[in-house]
Each structure stands twice: as structure tokens, then as C-alpha cells.
Design a protein around this motif. Structure first.
Motif, PDB file in Angstrom:
ATOM      1  N   TYR A  31       5.567   4.422   2.032  1.00 37.78           N
ATOM      2  CA  TYR A  31       5.825   5.522   2.757  1.00 37.78           C
ATOM      3  C   TYR A  31       6.803   5.317   3.858  1.00 37.78           C
ATOM      4  O   TYR A  31       7.805   5.842   4.135  1.00 37.78           O
ATOM      5  N   ARG A  32       6.303   4.237   4.830  1.00 36.78           N
ATOM      6  CA  ARG A  32       7.048   4.079   6.001  1.00 36.78           C
ATOM      7  C   ARG A  32       8.470   3.574   5.656  1.00 36.78           C
ATOM      8  O   ARG A  32       9.365   3.652   6.318  1.00 36.78           O
ATOM      9  N   PHE A  33       8.400   2.567   4.567  1.00 40.26           N
ATOM     10  CA  PHE A  33       9.479   2.003   4.117  1.00 40.26           C
ATOM     11  C   PHE A  33      10.524   3.095   3.601  1.00 40.26           C
ATOM     12  O   PHE A  33      11.970   2.882   4.006  1.00 40.26           O
ATOM     13  N   VAL A  34      10.026   4.137   2.892  1.00 37.92           N
ATOM     14  CA  VAL A  34      11.067   5.171   2.393  1.00 37.92           C
ATOM     15  C   VAL A  34      11.714   5.838   3.542  1.00 37.92           C
ATOM     16  O   VAL A  34      12.648   6.299   3.857  1.00 37.92           O
ATOM     17  N   ASP A  35      10.959   6.120   4.663  1.00 38.02           N
ATOM     18  CA  ASP A  35      11.361   6.973   5.971  1.00 38.02           C
ATOM     19  C   ASP A  35      12.350   6.057   6.581  1.00 38.02           C
ATOM     20  O   ASP A  35      13.559   6.642   6.886  1.00 38.02           O
ATOM     21  N   LEU A  36      12.107   4.686   6.529  1.00 37.81           N
ATOM     22  CA  LEU A  36      13.407   3.990   6.964  1.00 37.81           C
ATOM     23  C   LEU A  36      14.804   4.021   6.190  1.00 37.81           C
ATOM     24  O   LEU A  36      15.619   4.226   6.763  1.00 37.81           O
ATOM     25  N   LEU A  37      14.762   4.060   4.854  1.00 36.32           N
ATOM     26  CA  LEU A  37      15.659   4.163   4.122  1.00 36.32           C
ATOM     27  C   LEU A  37      16.301   5.499   4.382  1.00 36.32           C
ATOM     28  O   LEU A  37      17.420   5.578   4.219  1.00 36.32           O
ATOM     29  N   ALA A  38      15.523   6.477   4.269  1.00 33.96           N
ATOM     30  CA  ALA A  38      16.021   7.936   4.764  1.00 33.96           C
ATOM     31  C   ALA A  38      16.930   7.929   5.955  1.00 33.96           C
ATOM     32  O   ALA A  38      17.987   8.605   6.119  1.00 33.96           O
ATOM     33  N   ASP A  39      16.383   7.302   6.981  1.00 36.05           N
ATOM     34  CA  ASP A  39      17.143   7.325   8.166  1.00 36.05           C
ATOM     35  C   ASP A  39      18.452   6.419   8.146  1.00 36.05           C
ATOM     36  O   ASP A  39      19.313   6.745   8.924  1.00 36.05           O
ATOM     37  N   LEU A  40      18.447   5.523   7.193  1.00 34.96           N
ATOM     38  CA  LEU A  40      19.581   4.916   6.966  1.00 34.96           C
ATOM     39  C   LEU A  40      20.599   5.413   5.888  1.00 34.96           C
ATOM     40  O   LEU A  40      21.348   4.784   5.348  1.00 34.96           O
ATOM     41  N   LYS A  41      20.061   6.661   5.564  1.00 35.82           N
ATOM     42  CA  LYS A  41      20.926   7.260   4.478  1.00 35.82           C
ATOM     43  C   LYS A  41      21.271   6.727   3.113  1.00 35.82           C
ATOM     44  O   LYS A  41      22.036   6.968   2.375  1.00 35.82           O
ATOM     45  N   MET A  88       0.728  -0.105  -9.217  1.00 39.02           N
ATOM     46  CA  MET A  88       1.038   1.109  -9.007  1.00 39.02           C
ATOM     47  C   MET A  88       0.500   1.841 -10.134  1.00 39.02           C
ATOM     48  O   MET A  88       0.432   1.560 -11.304  1.00 39.02           O
ATOM     49  N   THR A  89      -0.428   2.997  -9.888  1.00 37.60           N
ATOM     50  CA  THR A  89      -0.781   3.881 -11.043  1.00 37.60           C
ATOM     51  C   THR A  89       0.273   4.936 -11.078  1.00 37.60           C
ATOM     52  O   THR A  89       1.238   5.344 -10.481  1.00 37.60           O
ATOM     53  N   GLY A  90      -0.179   5.830 -12.109  1.00 39.51           N
ATOM     54  CA  GLY A  90       0.834   6.869 -12.577  1.00 39.51           C
ATOM     55  C   GLY A  90       0.790   8.056 -11.429  1.00 39.51           C
ATOM     56  O   GLY A  90       1.764   8.616 -10.988  1.00 39.51           O
ATOM     57  N   GLU A  91      -0.383   8.190 -10.915  1.00 44.11           N
ATOM     58  CA  GLU A  91      -0.473   9.371  -9.819  1.00 44.11           C
ATOM     59  C   GLU A  91       0.374   8.829  -8.501  1.00 44.11           C
ATOM     60  O   GLU A  91       1.003   9.706  -8.088  1.00 44.11           O
ATOM     61  N   ASN A 136      -0.212  -4.695   2.341  1.00 41.43           N
ATOM     62  CA  ASN A 136      -0.081  -4.631   0.955  1.00 41.43           C
ATOM     63  C   ASN A 136      -1.677  -4.887   0.310  1.00 41.43           C
ATOM     64  O   ASN A 136      -2.514  -4.946   0.976  1.00 41.43           O
ATOM     65  N   ARG A 137      -1.776  -4.424  -1.030  1.00 38.21           N
ATOM     66  CA  ARG A 137      -2.931  -4.605  -2.010  1.00 38.21           C
ATOM     67  C   ARG A 137      -3.536  -5.954  -1.887  1.00 38.21           C
ATOM     68  O   ARG A 137      -2.648  -7.066  -1.715  1.00 38.21           O
ATOM     69  N   THR A 172       0.798  -1.160   0.112  1.00 39.42           N
ATOM     70  CA  THR A 172      -0.043   0.104   0.058  1.00 39.42           C
ATOM     71  C   THR A 172       0.957   1.230  -0.072  1.00 39.42           C
ATOM     72  O   THR A 172       2.260   1.338   0.266  1.00 39.42           O
ATOM     73  N   MET A 173       0.407   2.328  -0.378  1.00 36.70           N
ATOM     74  CA  MET A 173       1.089   3.728  -0.562  1.00 36.70           C
ATOM     75  C   MET A 173       1.735   4.031   1.165  1.00 36.70           C
ATOM     76  O   MET A 173       2.685   4.274   1.378  1.00 36.70           O
ATOM     77  N   GLU A 174       0.752   3.681   2.064  1.00 31.97           N
ATOM     78  CA  GLU A 174       1.146   3.945   3.665  1.00 31.97           C
ATOM     79  C   GLU A 174       2.351   3.082   3.838  1.00 31.97           C
ATOM     80  O   GLU A 174       3.409   3.441   4.235  1.00 31.97           O
ATOM     81  N   SER A 175       2.565   1.984   3.213  1.00 28.72           N
ATOM     82  CA  SER A 175       3.551   1.028   3.600  1.00 28.72           C
ATOM     83  C   SER A 175       4.993   1.244   2.678  1.00 28.72           C
ATOM     84  O   SER A 175       5.977   1.529   3.360  1.00 28.72           O
TER      85      SER A 175
END
Length: 619
Positions: free
Chosen positions: A153-163, A190-193, A595-596, A148-151
Motif C-alpha cells: 500500500y505504501r509503495f502504491v501511494d508513492l507510485l500514485a504521487d509519481l503519476k 499473495m492470496t486471492g483476497e 516483507n513476509r 506485506t500488504m502495508e508495504s
């Protein structure tokens, strides 16, 4: 030196002999590009709040003289590395200096980790910068599991914390191409939007979302449909290089002229949704080339010529769209003379997922030819259910060592989902974190212990157990005895309901020893105290994973008995069936939490259904 879960470990750290107590209200002064840094600063505010600190942001230091505060300079001329930073904590205040906003974000990520213990932080001076310019993670969304988009976003936040600064979503058929609905309609794509939203979310965290669309092999989800079958190399299947046969089409045929215009149409719809200058076109594992429509060309000119010619056609498509092409290098690396003929504006992705993969040998070929390349290890989580910790860590160390030795441009850690992606998301966190660490600064992180980082900063485990549970569960495969390439014994068994009698290693697996190892590793779950937002979900996921492992150990011992001529009783078969059904029901519910729905029944549940039927036949 204080015991703090800093990950990646910084390149140079000088600890002071004092601690600094931060005020309950803390000002952060941003000098320079505060607009680009604002999303990172807002995440820092949230982290500080968990430490009991209210952070206020300002672009001016006026009125803060004599008050302990944080100064973030995004244009510090004293920092030479574009992604580097300097962090100083002293009784006089906290300073972060960086040459660019990305470096400032990495400094704030380190400061967030220092705050994980509360308002009292150690005095420290850190000078830090990365080994690899590009440090990425690729997530498979084509084996059924589209988060899902929420999942995401959360995963990207973890990646950002890990540089981490590059992210890819491995795609075969899970982008919603408007003119190709039949290919993706069952898979919640995943859609274009959604790509545009995710692209912006990543950019705000200094992560480049790279488009990914396989364009040669691994095209079965397309080619099984009558509309596309004419483009298949081997429409009715082909012989696998290690033996056996696959009865479905697999690769787009280099002998079919319409393939290039087909790919051009996909690229024209997909690429505008991404701001990245890069594009991963895949082109790996084209096992069937030469067994079908291109057989004559391969016989006359050789596999390497036919493959390279098709790759160059794809390269022209990508260049015309002003992107830099990435492609998997497993086919071309077999032919060093073909590597030398590659355009020098491509990026070869040198992948391999076993601890002994020949990264050094292969990287030397690309370096000698002057072809840019990444090293691409993997999390070893697929076909394992709970990972292969020892294999994954050594695989990543080896990739980083060889990449640095031969001048790799990047390090891309891969999370695959072979045969249905039944492993749960938290299983990947440990190898993702370790990969981030060794790609940031190998020598500082070669033996980094990821467990405290997971305990305190990811799962917020007050008991400090969950990191060790994940680490140890990921090593239980070692107790089974024989090693399985690209998976584990239990992972292999889970997918062998139709073929288990043909599996020659089955009698050699020590299922009792593995069950005991699983129980020991899982014992910490009873003590864990997860306080993160999804703590209860994580506990359910890990408990169901453990339950499935133990079921497979029981099943494996039962099957070994069958091979010896001892059939299970009706009661035994019914007990196994009830346990399997309970695990499957929980798996279905857990899947839908992150997940979807598309892909769940099509790809993740079939092994459960297959064993349900096979158990009926064991009597």
C-alpha cells in the motif's frame, strides 16, 4: 523560478512574480466525479495537514465567493488530453481543470508538491499531460521477497504521487493457487483476497493492477516438484547460452500437450481477482528450449517456429479469457520474420537493462510489423545491493527516447530481485522516480534531479542529505574498475562463495577504491534528519547496506591475497566472520520489517551462509 522538488517536472510551467499564502482552513470544491476522486482528495487532505492547512471538501461552491479556495473540475471541456490537467495558483484562488478524474488526480499530485514548503506557494500556471499513455512499474515478488500488504500500500501511494498508472507483481510461484500448495507453501504468497484488496487500492489511485504469471521459462519453482516435472523441457538441466550448466529444469516444454491445460487452470484461478483487461504471461529467457523434449521439433522447424507456436497457444488462452496479452519480447525479437506473424492484439514488452541496450533497433522492428509494444528499462538495483545510478538513468532515457520515436504504447520500469533480492526497498526509489519522470514528459525531465524530491517529499529529510546519499551510493560501482553486466562487482562477489576462484575478473577489481567511494557516499547518513513515518527503518537499512558493501571490499582484498598465495590469519578470518554474522542478523530483522517471512531463509540468506562456510576454508 522557485526551487521546488516537482517530479515529474510538468511539461509547461509559467511562474508568477508573487507568492500566495493559503489560509489555515482551505475549502476544496470538486465539480464532476467526486466519487472517483474521493480517495485522492483524502490523501491531499493529509498532505495539506503536514503543511499546516485543514482542508474541507465540498461539491458546491455556494458560500465561498470571495474566499480563497481550490476548485477541481473533473470535466473541463478545455482540456483535450484524457490524462491532462491545468493547474493555476493565483491570489484569486487555485484551479485544477481536467477532462477526466485521472487528470484531476495528477493535478492534485502536483499541488501537493507545491505545498511541501508550507502555506506560502508560488503563483504558477501549469499545463501538463503525459508522453506515454501507460506508465508502469513491475515489482519482482518471486525471488523470495513478498512484501506485506502495508508495504505494498505504501509503495502504491508513492507510485500514485509519481503519476504512475500501471503496476505489476512479477509472479512465478507466489500466488496461492489452491490446488498447488507444494509450490508456494514456503514463500508466504499473495492470496486471492489480498489481490482483490490491492486491486481496489490501486484503482482508487488510478493505477491498473495488471496480473502477471510467467508461463514458459522461469518455471523452476514448479518443475522441481515431481508432480510437475513431466512438463519440463529439460528435467535434468541444460547448457546456458553464455557457458556453464544449470542442473535444474527451467522451461515448460512446448512438446508436452498437458502444458496448455495446466496454464488454463492457473489462469482460471488467477485472473478473476483482477479488474485489469491486460495480462503479462512472461515467456522470457526460454534458454533450454531445443535441449530437451522439443529438440527434434527445433531441429526440424527452428527455434522461432517452436517458440511462436507455443506463444500463439498461450495467446488463445488469454483471448478466450478476454484479456490483452503482454509478453516479454527477448526471444521473438531475434526473429523479425516471426514478429511480423504475431497477432496485432498482443503487446510485446521490449526489455533491456544496460545503458547501451538497442531499444531503437528493436522498437523499429515492432513498429514496422505493426505490433503494439512497451519499452521496459530497469532500476538496476538487483545484483548491486545499492543500485547503479548512472546506468539506470541512461537506460531509462534511452528507453523513453526510442519508445516515443517508434510509438510505444507504454513504459514499464522493472524492479528485479535476482538471487534473493537482498537490496532494500528505498534503494529503488530514486530510479523509480526518474523512470516515472521521463515516461511522463521526457524533454522536461531528461536531466531531472530526483534528489530534492526524495529529500522533501519521500523521506522528509530536514537536512536534505538522503537523496544525495542514495544517488552517490548507487554510483560507487564505478570506482571498482571493470564493469559487470547486469550487476556490480560487489553484487557478483556476494553471490560467488562457491565459485570465486573461477572468477577471472576478481584480481582486477579495485576494492580499496570502492571502499573509499562507499565511505564518501555514506557520509551524509550522519547528517540526515528523516522525519517520514519509517525514517528510523530507512536509516537502519542504508547503514546495513553500507556495512555489507564495506565487508565485501575487505573480503575481496582478502581473496585477492589468497590468489597471490597470502592466506589470512585465524584472527582475520574470525573478524570477517563476526562482521558477516552481525550484518546477516540485521538483514534478517530488516527483511521482516517490510516483507513476509517466506523466502527469507530459502532465497535471501543463502549467500550469507555460503560465505560463513567459505571463510572457514580460507585457512
Amino acid at each position: 523560478m522557485p526551487t521546488l522538488p516537482l517530479l515529474p517536472q510538468p511539461r509547461t510551467v509559467t511562474w508568477g512574480d508573487q507568492t500566495v499564502t493559503l489560509p489555515e482552513t482551505l475549502w476544496v470544491v470538486v465539480l464532476g466525479s467526486h466519487d472517483l476522486l474521493l480517495p485522492t482528495l483524502q490523501r491531499f487532505q493529509s498532505a495539506a495537514a503536514r503543511a499546516g492547512i485543514t482542508v474541507h471538501l465540498t461539491a458546491s461552491p455556494v458560500g465561498l465567493s470571495g474566499e480563497l479556495h481550490v476548485t477541481v473540475d473533473t470535466q473541463d471541456p478545455g482540456i483535450t488530453h484524457l490524462q491532462g490537467y491545468r493547474l493555476t495558483v493565483s491570489p484569486d484562488g487555485i484551479t485544477i481543470g481536467a477532462r477526466a478524474p485521472a487528470g484531476a488526480a495528477y493535478g492534485l499530485a502536483t499541488l501537493k508538491q507545491l505545498l511541501s514548503g508550507g502555506r506560502r506557494v508560488p503563483a504558477v500556471a501549469i499545463a501538463d499531460w503525459p508522453d506515454f499513455r501507460r506508465r508502469g512499474v513491475m515489482l519482482d515478488i518471486s525471488r523470495g521477497k513478498v512484501p506485506t500488504m502495508e508495504s505494498l500500500y505504501r509503495f502504491v501511494d508513492l507510485l500514485a504521487d509519481l503519476k504512475i498508472n500501471e503496476f505489476q507483481l512479477y509472479t512465478e510461484h507466489t500466488f496461492a493457487y489452491r490446488e498447488h500448495r507444494e509450490v508456494w507453501q514456503a514463500y508466504s504468497p499473495m492470496t486471492g483476497e489480498e489481490i482483490m484488496l490491492l486491486d481496489r487500492y490501486c484503482r482508487e489511485r488510478f493505477i491498473d493492477l495488471v496480473p502477471n504469471q510467467n508461463s514458459f521459462g522461469h518455471m523452476t519453482p514448479w518443475l522441481i516438484h515431481s508432480r510437475y516435472k513431466h512438463m519440463a523441457e529439460a528435467p535434468d538441466g541444460f547448457e546456458l547460452p553464455w557457458g556453464g550448466r544449470r542442473n535444474e529444469p527451467f522451461s515448460l516444454s512446448p512438446a508436452e500437450p498437458s502444458v496448455i491445460s495446466f496454464l488454463a487452470g492457473l489462469y482460471d484461478e488467477l485472473l478473476p481477482h483482477f479488474t485489469s483487461q491486460y495480462f503479462n504471461v512472461g515467456c522470457d529467457e526460454t534458454w533450454d528450449v531445443g535441449q530437451g523434449r522439443s529438440a527434434r521439433a527445433v531441429a526440424e522447424r527452428g527455434e522461432h517456429e517452436v517458440y511462436l507456436e507455443q506463444l500463439l497457444k498461450i495467446h488463445r488462452l488469454v483471448a478466450e479469457r478476454r484479456r490483452t496479452m503482454q509478453f516479454w519480447g527477448d526471444i521473438i525479437i531475434k526473429y523479425p520474420e516471426a514478429v511480423a506473424r504475431l497477432p496485432k492484439d498482443v503487446i510485446a514488452l521490449e526489455w533491456g537493462y544496460e545503458a547501451d541496450h538497442p531499444f531503437d533497433e528493436h522498437c523499429a522492428v515492432y513498429a514496422h510489423a505493426g505490433v503494439p509494444f512497451y519499452v521496459c528499462p530497469g532500476t538496476s538495483t538487483w545484483m548491486s545491493l545499492v543500485g547503479r545510478t548512472e546506468n539506470a538513468l541512461q537506460n531509462m532515457r534511452s528507453a523513453a527516447e526510442s519508445g516515443l520515436k517508434h510509438g510505444a504504447q507504454g513504459f514499464l520500469n522493472t524492479i528485479w530481485g535476482d538471487l534473493g533480492h537482498q537490496d532494500y526497498e528505498p534503494v529503488a526509489y530514486l530510479p523509480v522516480a526518474f523512470g516515472a519522470a521521463v515516461s511522463w514528459a521526457l524533454e522536461a525531465n531528461r536531466e531531472a534531479d530526483v534528489r530534492p524530491f526524495l529529500d522533501r517529499l519521500v523521506f522528509e529529510d530536514g537536512a536534505g542529505q538522503i537523496g544525495s546519499v542514495l544517488y552517490d551510493l548507487g554510483n560507487t560501482y564505478l570506482a571498482a574498475g571493470p564493469r559487470i553486466h547486469n550487476g556490480t562487482a560487489l553484487g557478483r562477489l556476494f553471490h560467488s562463495a562457491r565459485t570465486w576462484r573461477e572468477w577471472k575478473l576478481l584480481p582486477e577489481i579495485d576494492f580499496a577504491a570502492q571502499a573509499e567511494a562507499v565511505r564518501r557516499a555514506a557520509a551524509g547518513l550522519d547528517l540526515a534528519d528523516l522525519r517520514c513515518a519509517r525514517g528510523p527503518l530507512v536509516m537502519r537499512e542504508l547503514r546495513n547496506a553500507v556495512r555489507l558493501l564495506l565487508f565485501l571490499c575487505d573480503l575481496g582484498q582478502t581473496l585477492q591475497g589468497v590468489l597471490r598465495g597470502s592466506l589470512p590469519s585465524a584472527e582475520q578470518r574470525e573478524a570477517l566472520g563476526r562482521e558477516l554474522e552481525a550484518i546477516a542478523c540485521e538483514h534478517r530483522d530488516l527483511w521482516l520489517q517490510r516483507n513476509r517471512p517466506g523466502g527469507l531463509e530459502e532465497m535471501s540468506m543463502p549467500p550469507f551462509r555460503a560465505w560463513r562456510e567459505e571463510l572457514k576454508n580460507l585457512g
